[in-house]
Design an enzyme around this catalytic site. Structure first.
Site, mmCIF file in Angstrom:
data_model
loop_
_atom_site.group_PDB
_atom_site.id
_atom_site.type_symbol
_atom_site.label_atom_id
_atom_site.label_comp_id
_atom_site.label_asym_id
_atom_site.label_seq_id
_atom_site.Cartn_x
_atom_site.Cartn_y
_atom_site.Cartn_z
ATOM 1 N N HIS A 1 57.419 -38.020 76.056
ATOM 2 C CA HIS A 1 56.307 -37.064 76.057
ATOM 3 C C HIS A 1 55.582 -37.133 74.715
ATOM 4 O O HIS A 1 56.194 -37.371 73.672
ATOM 5 C CB HIS A 1 56.818 -35.653 76.320
ATOM 6 C CG HIS A 1 55.721 -34.673 76.609
ATOM 7 N ND1 HIS A 1 54.980 -34.076 75.608
ATOM 8 C CD2 HIS A 1 55.226 -34.198 77.782
ATOM 9 C CE1 HIS A 1 54.090 -33.272 76.151
ATOM 10 N NE2 HIS A 1 54.215 -33.328 77.472
ATOM 11 N N SER B 1 46.402 -29.982 81.030
ATOM 12 C CA SER B 1 45.676 -28.781 81.462
ATOM 13 C C SER B 1 45.436 -28.759 82.972
ATOM 14 O O SER B 1 44.375 -28.361 83.445
ATOM 15 C CB SER B 1 44.351 -28.652 80.695
ATOM 16 O OG SER B 1 44.590 -28.509 79.309
ATOM 17 N N GLY C 1 52.109 -28.422 82.542
ATOM 18 C CA GLY C 1 52.680 -27.717 81.407
ATOM 19 C C GLY C 1 52.613 -26.210 81.558
ATOM 20 O O GLY C 1 53.378 -25.597 82.296
ATOM 21 N N GLY C 2 51.677 -25.572 80.863
ATOM 22 C CA GLY C 2 51.593 -24.111 80.820
ATOM 23 C C GLY C 2 51.545 -23.443 82.178
ATOM 24 O O GLY C 2 52.145 -22.381 82.379
ATOM 25 N N GLY D 1 47.418 -28.829 76.680
ATOM 26 C CA GLY D 1 47.447 -27.487 76.110
ATOM 27 C C GLY D 1 46.160 -27.064 75.432
ATOM 28 O O GLY D 1 46.130 -26.049 74.736
ATOM 29 N N GLU E 1 54.545 -34.971 72.760
ATOM 30 C CA GLU E 1 55.078 -34.078 71.729
ATOM 31 C C GLU E 1 56.330 -34.660 71.087
ATOM 32 O O GLU E 1 56.582 -34.443 69.899
ATOM 33 C CB GLU E 1 55.360 -32.702 72.354
ATOM 34 C CG GLU E 1 54.076 -31.972 72.709
ATOM 35 C CD GLU E 1 54.244 -30.891 73.753
ATOM 36 O OE1 GLU E 1 53.215 -30.287 74.118
ATOM 37 O OE2 GLU E 1 55.383 -30.655 74.210
ATOM 38 N N ASN F 1 56.772 -28.942 83.473
ATOM 39 C CA ASN F 1 57.444 -29.149 82.182
ATOM 40 C C ASN F 1 57.403 -27.833 81.427
ATOM 41 O O ASN F 1 56.366 -27.441 80.897
ATOM 42 C CB ASN F 1 56.737 -30.255 81.397
ATOM 43 C CG ASN F 1 57.329 -30.453 80.010
ATOM 44 O OD1 ASN F 1 58.426 -29.987 79.715
ATOM 45 N ND2 ASN F 1 56.601 -31.152 79.156
ATOM 46 N N TRP F 2 58.556 -27.155 81.395
ATOM 47 C CA TRP F 2 58.598 -25.838 80.757
ATOM 48 C C TRP F 2 58.592 -25.907 79.238
ATOM 49 O O TRP F 2 58.430 -24.879 78.576
ATOM 50 C CB TRP F 2 59.858 -25.094 81.215
ATOM 51 C CG TRP F 2 59.774 -24.551 82.606
ATOM 52 C CD1 TRP F 2 58.711 -24.648 83.469
ATOM 53 C CD2 TRP F 2 60.772 -23.804 83.292
ATOM 54 N NE1 TRP F 2 59.002 -24.024 84.648
ATOM 55 C CE2 TRP F 2 60.263 -23.492 84.574
ATOM 56 C CE3 TRP F 2 62.059 -23.389 82.958
ATOM 57 C CZ2 TRP F 2 60.989 -22.773 85.516
ATOM 58 C CZ3 TRP F 2 62.783 -22.667 83.888
ATOM 59 C CH2 TRP F 2 62.254 -22.360 85.161
ATOM 60 N N LYS F 3 58.818 -27.084 78.680
ATOM 61 C CA LYS F 3 58.874 -27.246 77.223
ATOM 62 C C LYS F 3 59.906 -26.272 76.639
ATOM 63 O O LYS F 3 60.959 -26.063 77.231
ATOM 64 C CB LYS F 3 57.481 -27.098 76.618
ATOM 65 C CG LYS F 3 56.476 -28.057 77.278
ATOM 66 C CD LYS F 3 55.144 -28.101 76.616
ATOM 67 C CE LYS F 3 54.223 -29.087 77.342
ATOM 68 N NZ LYS F 3 52.917 -29.224 76.686
ATOM 69 N N GLU G 1 49.078 -38.744 80.467
ATOM 70 C CA GLU G 1 48.667 -37.500 79.841
ATOM 71 C C GLU G 1 47.804 -37.793 78.612
ATOM 72 O O GLU G 1 48.347 -38.085 77.539
ATOM 73 C CB GLU G 1 49.887 -36.682 79.407
ATOM 74 C CG GLU G 1 50.707 -36.134 80.543
ATOM 75 C CD GLU G 1 51.641 -35.027 80.065
ATOM 76 O OE1 GLU G 1 51.585 -33.934 80.626
ATOM 77 O OE2 GLU G 1 52.404 -35.254 79.117
#
Length: 247
Positions: free
Chosen positions: A94, A209, A230-231, A172, A96, A9-11, A166
């Site tokens: 998600h 994470s 994610g990251g 994150g 967010e 997930n590049w966000k 999640e």
């Protein structure tokens, strides 16, 4: 045997030229994996990413969509708009989106049904806050999210649905649920779905994470079928190691 799925997930990251470079660099290192590899990219990257993944085993997904077919919804994207350019997956609900854009279990359910109607494969996110976990309500919260999000679906529908657990407090933050805690929640989700739909072969991912250092430990647990990353999905070498965790 359930398949392993690794979704990045590049966000709100990566310009189109960066997406093209990333995919070209990633493709050779994942071409021999049996794990399904998905990149969920920003809207502006979708078309370029779809062109670039041709002749590779990488799949492309969007990060959100509206539930309506069309209309006066400025700034939104309809499911058919994704489908017509051959987007395959879409993230729905998600944390967010829930936190910053007021998404609810009810809107998640609407989006989920719309995605399935248009033959998109939804990755439905659920998870508890730190406060909910520390108060002993994590299982209750996640179970309710699952039941409300999947309301009105059939066992046949679930064959095209992926659940991503999640824990919000692990996204994150560098904090990760222990492999046992993550697996226990995924097992609970599987049991609730089996109870409601008489099906226990749904794909359930863990997110929060995830990195190459913990991927193998997490993804080899009994009820974790891969990860929503994610990251770490923004770094070619790191994401490649996660996809190839079983090598």
């Amino acid at each position: 045997m359930r398949r392993k799925v690794i979704a990045g997930n590049w966000k709100m990251n990566m310009l189109p030229n960066e997406a093209i470079d990333f995919i070209n660099a990633l493709a050779p290192s994942v071409k021999n994996t049996s794990n399904e590899t998905i990149l969920c990219v920003p809207y502006t990257d979708l078309f370029y990413s779809l062109l670039t993944v041709q002749e590779t085993n990488i799949h492309i997904g969007a990060q959100n969509m509206h539930w309506e077919e069309n209309g006066a919804y400025t700034g939104e994207v309809a499911p058919e708009m994704l489908k017509c350019i051959n987007v395959e997956y879409v993230i729905i609900g998600h944390s967010e989106r829930r936190q910053y854009f007021n998404e609810t279990d009810e809107t998640v359910n609407k989006k989920l049904k719309a995605a399935l109607k248009h033959e998109l494969k939804p990755i439905v996110c659920v998870g508890e806050t730190l406060e909910e976990r520390e108060s002993g309500r994590a299982e209750e919260v996640v179970t309710m999210q699952i039941l409300k999000s999947l309301e009105g679906l059939t066992a046949e529908d679930l064959q095209n649905v992926i659940i991503a657990y999640e824990p919000i407090w692990a996204i994150g933050t560098g904090r990760t649920a222990t492999s046992e805690d993550a697996n226990n929640m995924c097992k609970t989700i599987r049991e609730k779905i089996k109870e409601k739909f008489q099906s226990d072969d749904i794909t359930i991912l863990y997110g929060g994470s995830v990195k190459s250092a913990n991927a193998k430990e997490l993804f080899t647990m009994s009820d974790i079928d891969g990860g929503l990353v994610g990251g770490a999905s923004l770094k070619v070498d790191e994401f490649s190691k996660i996809v190839n965790f079983d090598k």
